[in-house]
Design an enzyme around this catalytic site. Sequence first.
Site, PDB file in Angstrom:
ATOM      1  N   ASP A 166       0.868  -1.183   0.000  1.00  0.00           N
ATOM      2  CA  ASP A 166       0.000   0.000   0.000  1.00  0.00           C
ATOM      3  C   ASP A 166       0.904   1.232   0.000  1.00  0.00           C
ATOM      4  OD1 ASP A 166      -1.624   2.137   0.696  1.00  0.00           O
ATOM      5  OD2 ASP A 166      -2.728   1.014   2.211  1.00  0.00           O
ATOM      6  N   ILE A 167       0.700   2.104  -0.947  1.00  0.00           N
ATOM      7  CA  ILE A 167       1.609   3.252  -1.073  1.00  0.00           C
ATOM      8  C   ILE A 167       1.560   4.166   0.147  1.00  0.00           C
ATOM      9  CG2 ILE A 167       0.092   4.883  -2.290  1.00  0.00           C
ATOM     10  CD1 ILE A 167       2.658   5.242  -4.177  1.00  0.00           C
ATOM     11  N   ASN A 187      -6.479  13.492  -9.999  1.00  0.00           N
ATOM     12  CA  ASN A 187      -7.287  13.867 -11.167  1.00  0.00           C
ATOM     13  C   ASN A 187      -7.183  15.386 -11.360  1.00  0.00           C
ATOM     14  OD1 ASN A 187      -9.323  15.123  -9.432  1.00  0.00           O
ATOM     15  ND2 ASN A 187      -9.843  13.016  -8.883  1.00  0.00           N
ATOM     16  N   GLY A 225      -9.427   5.176  -5.600  1.00  0.00           N
ATOM     17  CA  GLY A 225      -8.142   4.489  -5.791  1.00  0.00           C
ATOM     18  C   GLY A 225      -7.048   5.024  -4.881  1.00  0.00           C
ATOM     19  N   VAL A 226      -5.860   5.185  -5.450  1.00  0.00           N
ATOM     20  CA  VAL A 226      -4.703   5.676  -4.682  1.00  0.00           C
ATOM     21  C   VAL A 226      -5.004   7.049  -4.082  1.00  0.00           C
ATOM     22  CG1 VAL A 226      -2.280   6.315  -4.801  1.00  0.00           C
ATOM     23  CG2 VAL A 226      -3.124   4.589  -6.298  1.00  0.00           C
ATOM     24  N   ASP A 227      -5.643   7.872  -4.876  1.00  0.00           N
ATOM     25  CA  ASP A 227      -5.945   9.240  -4.444  1.00  0.00           C
ATOM     26  C   ASP A 227      -6.779   9.224  -3.158  1.00  0.00           C
ATOM     27  OD1 ASP A 227      -5.878  11.989  -4.797  1.00  0.00           O
ATOM     28  OD2 ASP A 227      -7.608  12.039  -6.134  1.00  0.00           O
ATOM     29  N   SER A 282      -2.512   5.750 -13.857  1.00  0.00           N
ATOM     30  CA  SER A 282      -3.470   5.501 -14.959  1.00  0.00           C
ATOM     31  C   SER A 282      -3.883   4.039 -15.128  1.00  0.00           C
ATOM     32  CB  SER A 282      -2.955   6.028 -16.310  1.00  0.00           C
ATOM     33  OG  SER A 282      -2.991   7.434 -16.356  1.00  0.00           O
ATOM     34  N   GLY A 326      -5.576   2.152 -13.039  1.00  0.00           N
ATOM     35  CA  GLY A 326      -6.794   1.775 -12.320  1.00  0.00           C
ATOM     36  C   GLY A 326      -8.018   2.307 -13.042  1.00  0.00           C
ATOM     37  N   TYR A 337      -8.446   4.853 -14.686  1.00  0.00           N
ATOM     38  CA  TYR A 337      -8.169   5.467 -15.986  1.00  0.00           C
ATOM     39  C   TYR A 337      -7.876   4.453 -17.086  1.00  0.00           C
ATOM     40  CZ  TYR A 337      -8.351  10.239 -14.136  1.00  0.00           C
ATOM     41  OH  TYR A 337      -8.769  11.433 -13.587  1.00  0.00           O
TER      42      TYR A 337
HETATM   43  P1  ADP Z   1      -5.844   6.134 -12.053  1.00  0.00           P
HETATM   44  O1  ADP Z   1      -7.130   6.917 -11.870  1.00  0.00           O
HETATM   45  O2  ADP Z   1      -4.669   7.012 -12.435  1.00  0.00           O
HETATM   46  O3  ADP Z   1      -6.033   4.946 -12.939  1.00  0.00           O
HETATM   47  P2  ADP Z   1      -6.105   4.531  -9.601  1.00  0.00           P
HETATM   48  O4  ADP Z   1      -5.880   5.040  -8.229  1.00  0.00           O
HETATM   49  O5  ADP Z   1      -7.513   4.187  -9.983  1.00  0.00           O
HETATM   50  O6  ADP Z   1      -5.460   5.644 -10.577  1.00  0.00           O
HETATM   51  O7  ADP Z   1      -5.218   3.242  -9.863  1.00  0.00           O
HETATM   52  C1  ADP Z   1      -3.835   3.273 -10.127  1.00  0.00           C
HETATM   53  C2  ADP Z   1      -3.189   1.988  -9.617  1.00  0.00           C
HETATM   54  O8  ADP Z   1      -2.987   2.088  -8.212  1.00  0.00           O
HETATM   55  C3  ADP Z   1      -4.010   0.724  -9.835  1.00  0.00           C
HETATM   56  O9  ADP Z   1      -3.117  -0.310 -10.256  1.00  0.00           O
HETATM   57  C4  ADP Z   1      -4.581   0.444  -8.441  1.00  0.00           C
HETATM   58  O10 ADP Z   1      -4.820  -0.945  -8.223  1.00  0.00           O
HETATM   59  C5  ADP Z   1      -3.455   0.915  -7.563  1.00  0.00           C
HETATM   60  N1  ADP Z   1      -3.797   1.264  -6.159  1.00  0.00           N
HETATM   61  C6  ADP Z   1      -5.012   1.514  -5.617  1.00  0.00           C
HETATM   62  N2  ADP Z   1      -4.887   1.800  -4.310  1.00  0.00           N
HETATM   63  C7  ADP Z   1      -3.551   1.718  -4.008  1.00  0.00           C
HETATM   64  C8  ADP Z   1      -2.770   1.890  -2.830  1.00  0.00           C
HETATM   65  N3  ADP Z   1      -3.312   2.224  -1.660  1.00  0.00           N
HETATM   66  N4  ADP Z   1      -1.419   1.732  -2.931  1.00  0.00           N
HETATM   67  C9  ADP Z   1      -0.839   1.429  -4.109  1.00  0.00           C
HETATM   68  N5  ADP Z   1      -1.510   1.256  -5.249  1.00  0.00           N
HETATM   69  C10 ADP Z   1      -2.858   1.396  -5.208  1.00  0.00           C
END
Ligand code: ADP
Length: 168
Positions: A10-11, A24, A32-34, A118, A120, A122
């Site tokens: 997890d980042i 975004n 997602g990550v955001d 991008s 996830g 996107y």
């Molecule tokens: P985007 O909108 O740019 O596609 P996302 O957040 O939807 O970004 O997804 C980008 C990547 O990050 C995906 O592979 C997703 O599985 C991954 N991801 C989601 N949550 C986490 C997290 N907490 N830590 C690391 N990677 C994550």
Amino acid sequence: MPSITPVRGDITQQDVDAVVDAANNGMRGGGGVDGAIHRAGGRAVLDDCIQRFPGGLATGDAGWTTAGQLPARWVIHTVGPDLRAGEHDPGLLEACYRRSLEVADELGARAVAFPLVSAGAYGWPLREAALTAAYTVAITRTDVTDVRLVAFDDDAWESMRFAVMCLT
Ligand code: ADP
């Protein structure tokens, strides 16, 4: 060239100077990550986004805020191209990594963790997203010494490992 290490996890938990957020254009939080970064970092991250990015952020660009309660010191927000909305220019995805490293250099960050921008919501294919991440970091001139490419699930992990292996 920095060391480039694929990491499973997890980042928000990464013990680095800066974590990169797949944000975004609006820069007011999302999924997602955001969403994970805003939840774990707390209100300070959103407040800083509002103050520093009143007009949001362009696709392919990057900018920083505090990391609030995260172990990292800074969040570097970057906006990947949204393939599902027809943004299929790989140059924009490369720009995310390049600009994020430039911002890291401005901050003096040495260890930086990236998610797969991008890949996830996107809709970018995992393998292409991972290869773009690895080679763009590898060819960008930077003072960052330690880049971690963080994979959240099994498929991302396979793609990250493959991409980093391709560099050698
Ligand atoms: P985007 O909108 O740019 O596609 P996302 O957040 O939807 O970004 O997804 C980008 C990547 O990050 C995906 O592979 C997703 O599985 C991954 N991801 C989601 N949550 C986490 C997290 N907490 N830590 C690391 N990677 C994550």
